[in-house]
Design a protein around this motif. Structure first.
Motif, PDB file in Angstrom:
ATOM      1  N   ARG A 112      -6.031  -0.872  -3.926  1.00  0.00           N
ATOM      2  CA  ARG A 112      -4.833  -1.650  -3.605  1.00  0.00           C
ATOM      3  C   ARG A 112      -5.197  -2.864  -2.738  1.00  0.00           C
ATOM      4  O   ARG A 112      -4.615  -3.945  -2.902  1.00  0.00           O
ATOM      5  CB  ARG A 112      -3.802  -0.776  -2.879  1.00  0.00           C
ATOM      6  CG  ARG A 112      -3.154   0.277  -3.765  1.00  0.00           C
ATOM      7  CD  ARG A 112      -1.795   0.669  -3.241  1.00  0.00           C
ATOM      8  NE  ARG A 112      -1.211   1.799  -3.971  1.00  0.00           N
ATOM      9  CZ  ARG A 112       0.084   2.086  -4.006  1.00  0.00           C
ATOM     10  NH1 ARG A 112       0.944   1.320  -3.363  1.00  0.00           N
ATOM     11  NH2 ARG A 112       0.533   3.122  -4.678  1.00  0.00           N
ATOM     12  N   ARG A 113      -6.170  -2.682  -1.843  1.00  0.00           N
ATOM     13  CA  ARG A 113      -6.586  -3.794  -0.994  1.00  0.00           C
ATOM     14  C   ARG A 113      -7.164  -4.932  -1.839  1.00  0.00           C
ATOM     15  O   ARG A 113      -6.858  -6.109  -1.618  1.00  0.00           O
ATOM     16  CB  ARG A 113      -7.623  -3.292   0.002  1.00  0.00           C
ATOM     17  CG  ARG A 113      -8.244  -4.324   0.918  1.00  0.00           C
ATOM     18  CD  ARG A 113      -7.294  -4.814   1.981  1.00  0.00           C
ATOM     19  NE  ARG A 113      -6.662  -6.084   1.656  1.00  0.00           N
ATOM     20  CZ  ARG A 113      -5.814  -6.703   2.452  1.00  0.00           C
ATOM     21  NH1 ARG A 113      -5.463  -6.169   3.610  1.00  0.00           N
ATOM     22  NH2 ARG A 113      -5.282  -7.845   2.108  1.00  0.00           N
TER      23      ARG A 113
ATOM     24  N   ALA B 246      -6.384   3.397  -1.505  1.00  0.00           N
ATOM     25  CA  ALA B 246      -6.139   2.264  -0.614  1.00  0.00           C
ATOM     26  C   ALA B 246      -7.118   1.121  -0.860  1.00  0.00           C
ATOM     27  O   ALA B 246      -6.757  -0.060  -0.770  1.00  0.00           O
ATOM     28  CB  ALA B 246      -6.212   2.722   0.841  1.00  0.00           C
TER      29      ALA B 246
ATOM     30  N   LYS C 170       0.809  -1.220   0.000  1.00  0.00           N
ATOM     31  CA  LYS C 170       0.000   0.000   0.000  1.00  0.00           C
ATOM     32  C   LYS C 170       0.841   1.269   0.000  1.00  0.00           C
ATOM     33  O   LYS C 170       0.324   2.349  -0.303  1.00  0.00           O
ATOM     34  CB  LYS C 170      -0.960   0.004   1.187  1.00  0.00           C
ATOM     35  CG  LYS C 170      -0.305   0.197   2.548  1.00  0.00           C
ATOM     36  CD  LYS C 170      -1.353   0.162   3.647  1.00  0.00           C
ATOM     37  CE  LYS C 170      -0.724   0.353   5.031  1.00  0.00           C
ATOM     38  NZ  LYS C 170      -1.737   0.282   6.109  1.00  0.00           N
TER      39      LYS C 170
END
Length: 683
Positions: A388-389, A385, A372
């Motif tokens: 990206r998760r 975020a 991240k």
């Protein structure tokens, strides 16, 4: 014992295969008995150099040899009139300042020719402000000083090929704003052999037996690696306090310097092991052969130099405890397909795969916390975020699949070996030299840094950012290696003609810069000249095949051996469609480039642009340079973000640059239909 001059090698390469064979036979006859009547030794009566003699090869072919005391220097070979004309216009000299042996063309001839190409003889010469003593210290023959002080830029280009190499390089450096240091001075020792001076050793090579002569005559001068040019010597012998980098555009001798660096370290260290490595398996084979030549295959120093490509070295040593299987591309693609599950369909498998290659596996990321925050250089707009998760969930599943099937990537293998070395605190090498370092990734770079202790001259990297064709750009500082302030750039091209170099350099930007590196100017000087690259297009595939066949036929007539010819394309299929029919039409076979493969005599070399890395040939054709193949549209389609597309296109352009710069003398570029946009800047 005899000596071979570089002028002899160049003239020998211009002969037909049959003429070359006859010439080599006469050389061996001379070595066995120089007084043999059948050699028909004859002094060149009209030559000012009384040491010039000719040896009869056949009815029309003559070798020019310089004879002095017990020394015989083979200088030139050509047909009768050409050979005598060459000898009559030259003489041997020992430079009055440097003490180096030189073959000097008589200045009267040069003076006359310069007048014909200089439209304004009254113009102030570009070296008029230079002192005579300084010019002499650069290796300029004394008889050229007056002319040199008057010559302008146009006249200089005509004059340079007639001067010794060390003088050519120094004068071009002055003309482009540099201030070269004087050459080594040996005149204090009047008994010194002028052929042992470093400047002389680049153009004369001593052969003590027939085996050494046979080896030398089977290779072009540029490939005979015992010759190290003085402009490269500083990079070989320099001592620095940390990791050092040697850079330079294609043809400037980075691989030669890397080999000489490894040989120099082996000769000057009483113990300890040296690793010479690279990213390419094919190139590592060539580097190994070069080390055999430089050190002797059975010498003690050679036994302490290991030459192997880096992934093979890492895999071999990690597998000693447990055999490791490398996951192939198809397997990883399958794992990605299985792992994506309900991921948004706008995020393609191609994007996920390049994110894996350029970020996750590239850097060895194992946790979401690391993913991240990592910089995604060249990967387009920033990710939030949440995205990206979601992507990390996919990558985590892929990593679990790899582990469950006991599969590894080469990056993981490099990390495993690095961790073991750091844990054991036992460095396997005292010095590591890396060729083609621009194609190392951060995990490979981390392994290299762990292979030798942090000491003076322990790490040397040779590479060219303009030839990066396998990897994404990244910060070397982030990988723990800092070469800033310890870079040495090579600026003289010894392999490629000026015409091919200029064409190739215009494909790339004039200046390239690494992520945290120093700007690299593409400017270089070529000492060789030849025909301009030939760019020819056809309306269809049939027409392109005809162009290639005609080119191959022309090379046959010139006596170019098939093994000195290479044909490259972006893809294997495109090459097969064009090279196969063309070779069949002219009656020549082809053989594909491959590691651990001995190429068959009498066959043209075939390969993709990727496989061309680190090689060179007398003549090169690059086919299928159309708008779908160069750049390869399939590669561009994998990129979604603008920055990613830009980097992919830059890599495709570097591939074309690499292919073009494999040619020493002749280059052909062909296409069907619409030509590649890469050619817009050079057509």
């Amino acid at each position: 014992m005899l000596e071979l001059a570089n002028t002899f090698h160049r003239s020998l390469n211009r002969l037909t295969n049959a003429e070359q064979t006859a010439t080599k036979t006469i050389i061996f006859d001379y070595m066995s008995d120089p007084s043999r009547p059948g050699l028909s030794l004859h002094r060149v009566d009209k030559a000012r150099e009384k040491g010039f003699w000719t040896i009869r090869v056949n009815r029309d072919l003559r070798i020019v040899v310089y004879k002095h005391s017990q020394k015989s220097v083979f200088c030139y070979v050509a047909h009768h009139d050409d050979a005598y004309s060459w000898a009559e216009r030259r003489r041997f000299e020992v430079h009055p300042v440097t003490g180096a042996a030189q073959i000097v063309e008589l200045v009267e001839i040069v003076r006359e020719e310069i007048r014909t190409v200089t439209p304004e003889p009254a113009r102030r010469g570009i070296f008029a402000h230079e002192g005579r003593d300084y010019l002499l210290s650069l290796g300029v023959p004394e008889t050229y000083l007056e002319l040199l002080l008057q010559v302008d830029e146009d006249g200089l280009l005509e004059l340079l090929p007639r001067l010794p190499e060390e003088a050519q390089e120094a004068l071009m450096a002055i003309a482009t704003g540099e201030r070269p240091e004087p050459r080594p001075v040996l005149q204090a020792n009047i008994d010194a052999d002028p052929f042992t001076h470093p400047d002389a050793q680049r153009r004369f090579w001593v052969a003590s037996d027939e085996q050494m002569v046979a080896q030398a005559l089977e290779k072009p001068w540029a490939e005979w690696l015992v010759f190290l040019h003085p402009s490269q010597r500083a990079a070989v012998e320099r001592s620095v306090t940390g990791p050092a980098r040697i850079s330079g555009s294609a043809g400037t001798g980075k691989s030669v310097v890397a080999m000489h660096r490894a040989a120099h370290l082996a000769r000057n260290t009483a113990s300890g092991r040296i690793l010479l490595t690279t990213f390419s398996k094919i190139l590592s084979e060539r580097l190994s052969e070069g080390m055999d030549t430089l050190l002797g295959s059975s010498s003690e120093a050679r036994q302490r130099v290991e030459v192997i490509h880096l992934h093979a070295y890492a895999h071999r040593h990690v597998s000693r405890l447990k055999p490791l299987t490398i996951a192939d591309d198809r397997t990883i693609d399958g794992f990605i397909e299985d792992a994506r599950r309900d991921l948004d369909s706008t995020i393609t498998n191609g994007f996920i795969r390049t994110e894996w290659d350029a970020i996750v596996d590239y850097w060895g990321i194992k946790t979401f916390d690391a993913y991240k925050v990592i910089a995604r250089t060249g990967r387009g707009t920033a990710m939030n975020a949440a995205l990206r998760r979601k992507l990390w969930d996919v990558f985590e599943r892929v990593q679990r699949q790899l582990a469950a099937n006991e599969l590894y990537t080469f990056g993981e293998v490099c990390d495993l070996l690095r961790s073991r070395i750091e844990q054991d605190e036992a460095r396997p090498f005292t010095h590591v030299v890396v060729d083609e370092a621009q194609d190392l990734g951060p995990r490979e770079l981390g392994l290299v840094a762990a292979l030798a202790p942090a000491a003076s001259r322990s790490l040397t990297f040779a590479g060219d950012v303009g030839q990066r064709i396998f990897r994404w750009p990244f910060s070397w500082l982030s990988a723990g290696v800092d070469v800033r302030g310890r870079s040495h750039r090579l600026k003289v091209n010894y392999r490629t003609t000026a015409e091919i170099r200029l064409f190739s350099d215009h494909l790339l930007p004039a200046r390239l810069t690494e992520v945290d590196g120093e700007p690299e100017e593409r400017a270089a000087v070529s000492l060789l000249h030849g025909p301009k690259p030939d760019l020819k297009g056809a309306n269809d595939l049939v027409g392109e095949v005809e162009i290639l066949a005609e080119w191959l036929g022309g090379l046959q007539q010139l006596g170019v051996a098939p093994g000195e010819i290479a044909i490259f394309a972006r893809t294997r299929r495109a090459l097969q469609e064009r090279a196969g029919p063309a070779l069949e039409r002219v009656g020549i076979g082809g053989t594909w480039l491959a590691p651990d493969k001995t190429h068959e005599d009498g066959k043209v070399i075939l390969g993709t642009l990727h496989s061309a890395k680190g090689l060179e040939f007398r003549a090169v054709a690059i086919v299928a340079c159309d708008d779908l193949q160069t750049p390869l549209q399939a590669a561009l389609n994998l990129s979604n973000e603008p920055d990613e597309k830009r980097l992919t296109e830059e890599r495709e352009l570097s591939l074309l640059y690499v292919g073009c710069t494999r040619a020493r003398d002749q280059l052909l570029i062909t296409w069907s239909g619409t030509p590649s946009r890469f050619l817009d800047s050079v057509k």
